[in-house]
Each structure stands twice: as structure tokens, then as C-alpha cells.
Write a protein that holds these residues in place. Structure first.
Motif, mmCIF file in Angstrom:
data_model
loop_
_atom_site.group_PDB
_atom_site.id
_atom_site.type_symbol
_atom_site.label_atom_id
_atom_site.label_comp_id
_atom_site.label_asym_id
_atom_site.label_seq_id
_atom_site.Cartn_x
_atom_site.Cartn_y
_atom_site.Cartn_z
ATOM 1 N N ASP A 54 0.842 -1.191 0.000
ATOM 2 C CA ASP A 54 0.000 0.000 0.000
ATOM 3 C C ASP A 54 0.883 1.248 0.000
ATOM 4 O OD1 ASP A 54 -2.815 1.230 0.585
ATOM 5 O OD2 ASP A 54 -1.445 2.199 1.994
ATOM 6 N N ALA A 106 1.008 5.712 -1.645
ATOM 7 C CA ALA A 106 0.221 6.882 -2.039
ATOM 8 C C ALA A 106 1.158 7.913 -2.647
ATOM 9 C CB ALA A 106 -0.500 7.489 -0.834
ATOM 10 N N THR A 130 -2.736 1.870 -4.233
ATOM 11 C CA THR A 130 -2.312 3.252 -4.078
ATOM 12 C C THR A 130 -3.547 4.143 -4.005
ATOM 13 O OG1 THR A 130 -0.693 4.920 -4.782
ATOM 14 C CG2 THR A 130 -1.969 3.846 -6.528
ATOM 15 N N LYS A 131 -3.322 5.452 -3.971
ATOM 16 C CA LYS A 131 -4.404 6.383 -3.634
ATOM 17 C C LYS A 131 -4.381 7.605 -4.543
ATOM 18 C CE LYS A 131 -3.664 4.922 1.154
ATOM 19 N NZ LYS A 131 -2.232 4.541 1.090
ATOM 20 N N TYR A 132 -5.388 8.437 -4.348
ATOM 21 C CA TYR A 132 -5.495 9.707 -5.054
ATOM 22 C C TYR A 132 -6.216 10.692 -4.139
ATOM 23 C CZ TYR A 132 -10.313 8.186 -5.850
ATOM 24 O OH TYR A 132 -11.608 7.758 -5.662
ATOM 25 N N TYR A 175 -7.441 1.137 -6.217
ATOM 26 C CA TYR A 175 -7.260 2.591 -6.272
ATOM 27 C C TYR A 175 -8.220 3.216 -5.267
ATOM 28 C CZ TYR A 175 -5.572 6.771 -8.742
ATOM 29 O OH TYR A 175 -4.938 7.945 -9.084
ATOM 30 N N GLN A 176 -7.653 3.967 -4.305
ATOM 31 C CA GLN A 176 -8.424 4.440 -3.161
ATOM 32 C C GLN A 176 -8.369 5.959 -3.031
ATOM 33 O OE1 GLN A 176 -6.892 1.474 0.207
ATOM 34 N NE2 GLN A 176 -5.300 1.957 -1.283
ATOM 35 N N ILE A 177 -9.521 6.587 -2.749
ATOM 36 C CA ILE A 177 -9.494 8.002 -2.412
ATOM 37 C C ILE A 177 -8.861 8.115 -1.029
ATOM 38 C CG2 ILE A 177 -11.858 7.997 -1.451
ATOM 39 C CD1 ILE A 177 -12.057 10.903 -2.589
ATOM 40 N N HIS A 178 -7.901 9.032 -0.879
ATOM 41 C CA HIS A 178 -7.096 9.072 0.343
ATOM 42 C C HIS A 178 -7.875 9.632 1.530
ATOM 43 C CE1 HIS A 178 -2.599 9.271 1.603
ATOM 44 N NE2 HIS A 178 -3.357 8.930 2.611
ATOM 45 N N CYS A 196 -10.700 5.458 1.598
ATOM 46 C CA CYS A 196 -9.965 5.544 2.860
ATOM 47 C C CYS A 196 -10.642 6.601 3.735
ATOM 48 C CB CYS A 196 -8.509 5.959 2.648
ATOM 49 S SG CYS A 196 -7.542 4.913 1.557
ATOM 50 N N GLN A 244 -10.193 1.726 3.862
ATOM 51 C CA GLN A 244 -8.954 1.723 4.646
ATOM 52 C C GLN A 244 -9.086 2.761 5.757
ATOM 53 O OE1 GLN A 244 -4.242 2.855 4.121
ATOM 54 N NE2 GLN A 244 -5.266 1.882 2.386
#
Length: 329
Positions: free
Chosen positions: A52, A54, A82-84, A137-140, A170, A190
Motif C-alpha cells: 500500500d 500513495a 495506491t491512492k489519489y 485505487y483508493q481516495i485518500h 480511505c 482503509q
């Protein structure tokens, strides 16, 4: 190693997932790149196939380190998360906080998840990671300036293009997850979770269990506090965010160490470290799918991975719960 499915997806993650915030150095007092690469490789050798990261971790450095570490590995044997939605290079959205980069320069971090920004972020992440797709792919963080549906529609487009396999969030609450699911099928959330930070047990975990969503627990060792290595009077390096964090106040460090002293005999009896005992407890909790654990060198990574070898009985889990209650945690 043990593996668990991510919600109703066909993506399986290692229950100990490598968390690479500290690997990027940012807010952790710097990093040694080669040590971070070695840590990821050592984890993989012990079956930790999920990583994991970001973009904001080290302002791209963490993703670059992950890309370097997995180069040459079978891509279908590694799960990249990972994230955005956290921009340091664009003044849009809402200001999250002011910070300094690894060179000590002032930077402003914004929460922004507009459609075009997400598309741009994904391309940059793919380049840094050296891959052509992202597994999760996760929104942070929630972005109050952009409708959730707009952000999720952008990720859905990326899924249709084959650049992303699954969508996650997340730090979302249950209502935000419901809204997101009007536009996309979520696989996971997350969220922070540890022995001393169990707020998600009230609403988020029950929601995820009822709706078959995975829970990725971050900071299960509470940024190192639950390893037993942080004692009252501990001095943190320059730039380490923990120096100002509430969990590392003198009184809280003392209180947590009293609790950890009660666990030491159990850990000793199992030939395990306190950290390993804590990680096993974490992945035994109902609704918790995986624990995200950071490591800054190979030795730490190996210790984290071996937490799966620890076994806890129902009686031992009850003992831990009683001791947490006894000190008011």
C-alpha cells in the motif's frame, strides 16, 4: 503467509500488507531509499505480496521506491494499492494541512478529488510505479469540495480502461460509503485501527461486514507505540510527526506501557515480540481483513511478516480485551 479476499472481488491480499508511508520518509524524519527497497523485497520473500502506497508519501518518492522494489517480480503475484486525492502540487480543493517535504521546503497539502485531477494522478502513479495497472485505487481522504459521485465516476472510467482493477476508499464513514456505491462498486475501506484506537468498531466495521466490504486497518501498531519500544521521554528525529501526536503524549505513553507490560509474558511464552502479538490480535478481530504495517528496513519487515506465525486462543484474546478495559482503552 495467510491471504484473504478483498470484499466480493477476486483480489486476494496478504493479511500483513506492506504500508509504505514511512518508506517515503515524509513526516517520518527522512528515509534511506535502499533500506526501504530491501524492506519490500524481504517482505515479498516471506509472502507479503500486497503493498500500500500513495503519491503524497514523500511527494512521489514512496511510489518510486515501490516501483523499484517490484521491478522484475511477476506482476500478477504482487498487489499494488495506491491512492489519489491529496495534492501538494495543485492548489485546489480544501487545505488539509501545511507541511515540509523531505528537503525541508514548505508545502501545502490539499484534499482534492476532481475528475480530471484523478485521471492525471493515475497516470503519474502508473509511471512512478512502473506498471500499467493498479490493483486497488483508493481516495485518500474525503474531499468536501467535490461530489463523491464525481470522484467515483472518474475511477469507474479508469476501471473500464483497464488502468485500475478495483475501487476502494480511505477514511470514509458508512454514509460516505453508501453515497460512493451509488456510482461504483467498492471493494474496501482503509481506516485507522489499533488496540488503542477502536472507534471503527461502532459503525464502520458493522457496515462493512453487512455489505461484504473489506477493512484495511492502518496504523495497527499505532505508529510504533504498541511495539513497546517507545518509552516516556522518547526523543523523535526532526520532522517526525509523532512528536506532536496525541498518542505520544507523556501520559499516554506511560499508560500504554503499563498495558504492554501485562502482555509481555504472553509474547515471551510464544517466542514473539510485542509487535507481532499486536498484529496477530489485529487480524483476528471480526471484520478486519488485513493489517497495513510499515517497515524502514529488512529486519523490521521480516519481523512484521512473521506475525502470522503467532497463534492466539479465545482465552488469550479475552485476556487482552480485559486488560484494555482495565486501563480505560
Amino acid at each position: 503467509m495467510e491471504y484473504r479476499k478483498l470484499g466480493e472481488s477476486d483480489l486476494e491480499l496478504s493479511v500483513i500488507t506492506f504500508g509504505s508511508w514511512a518508506a517515503g520518509g515524509w513526516m517520518w524524519g527522512g528515509t534511506e531509499r535502499s533500506d526501504a527497497v530491501d524492506a519490500i523485497k524481504a517482505s515479498y520473500d516471506l509472502g507479503v505480496t500486497s503493498i500500500d502506497t500513495a503519491p503524497v508519501y514523500g511527494q512521489g518518492l514512496s511510489e518510486e521506491i515501490v516501483g523499484e522494489a517490484i521491478k522484475g517480480l511477476p506482476r500478477d503475484k504482487v498487489q499494488i494499492l495506491t491512492k489519489y486525492g491529496m495534492r501538494w502540487d495543485l492548489e485546489k480543493g480544501s487545505l488539509a494541512f501545511k507541511s515540509k517535504n523531505n528537503d525541508g521546503q514548505d508545502i501545502d497539502i490539499y484534499k482534492y478529488a476532481g475528475k480530471e485531477s484523478i485521471i492525471e494522478e493515475c497516470e503519474s502513479s502508473l509511471r512512478r510505479l512502473g506498471t500499467d495497472y493498479i490493483d486497488l485505487y483508493q481516495i485518500h481522504w474525503p474531499d468536501v469540495t467535490t461530489p463523491i459521485e464525481e470522484s467515483m465516476e472518474a475511477v469507474q472510467r479508469l476501471i473500464e480502461q483497464g488502468k485500475v482493477r478495483y475501487a476502494g476508499v480511505c477514511n470514509y464513514d458508512a454514509e460516505q460509503m453508501k453515497t460512493a456505491e451509488s456510482a461504483i462498486r467498492l471493494a474496501s475501506n482503509q481506516v485507522p485501527y489499533s488496540m488503542v484506537n477502536r472507534g471503527i468498531e461502532e459503525v464502520v466495521v458493522p457496515y462493512c461486514l453487512a455489505n461484504k466490504k473489506a477493512v484495511l486497518a492502518y496504523s495497527p501498531l499505532e505508529r510504533g507505540l504498541l511495539t513497546g519500544k517507545i518509552k516516556p521521554g522518547h526523543h523523535f528525529q526532526e520532522g517526525d510527526h509523532r512528536a506532536q501526536h496525541k498518542y505520544f503524549s507523556e501520559d499516554n505513553v506511560k499508560r500504554v506501557n503499563v498495558f504492554l507490560d501485562k502482555l509481555r509474558p504472553m509474547a515471551l511464552d510464544k517466542g514473539a515480540s510485542l509487535g507481532q502479538l499486536v498484529l496477530r490480535w489485529t487480524i483476528e478481530k471480526p471484520g478486519i481483513t488485513v493489517a497495513l504495517v510499515g517497515a524502514r528496513n529488512a529486519e523490521q519487515a521480516v519481523q512484521n511478516a512473521k506475525a502470522v506465525d503467532v497463534k492466539l486462543s479465545a482465552e488469550e484474546l479475552s485476556f487482552i480485551s480485559r486488560e484494555l478495559l482495565a486501563i480505560g482503552i
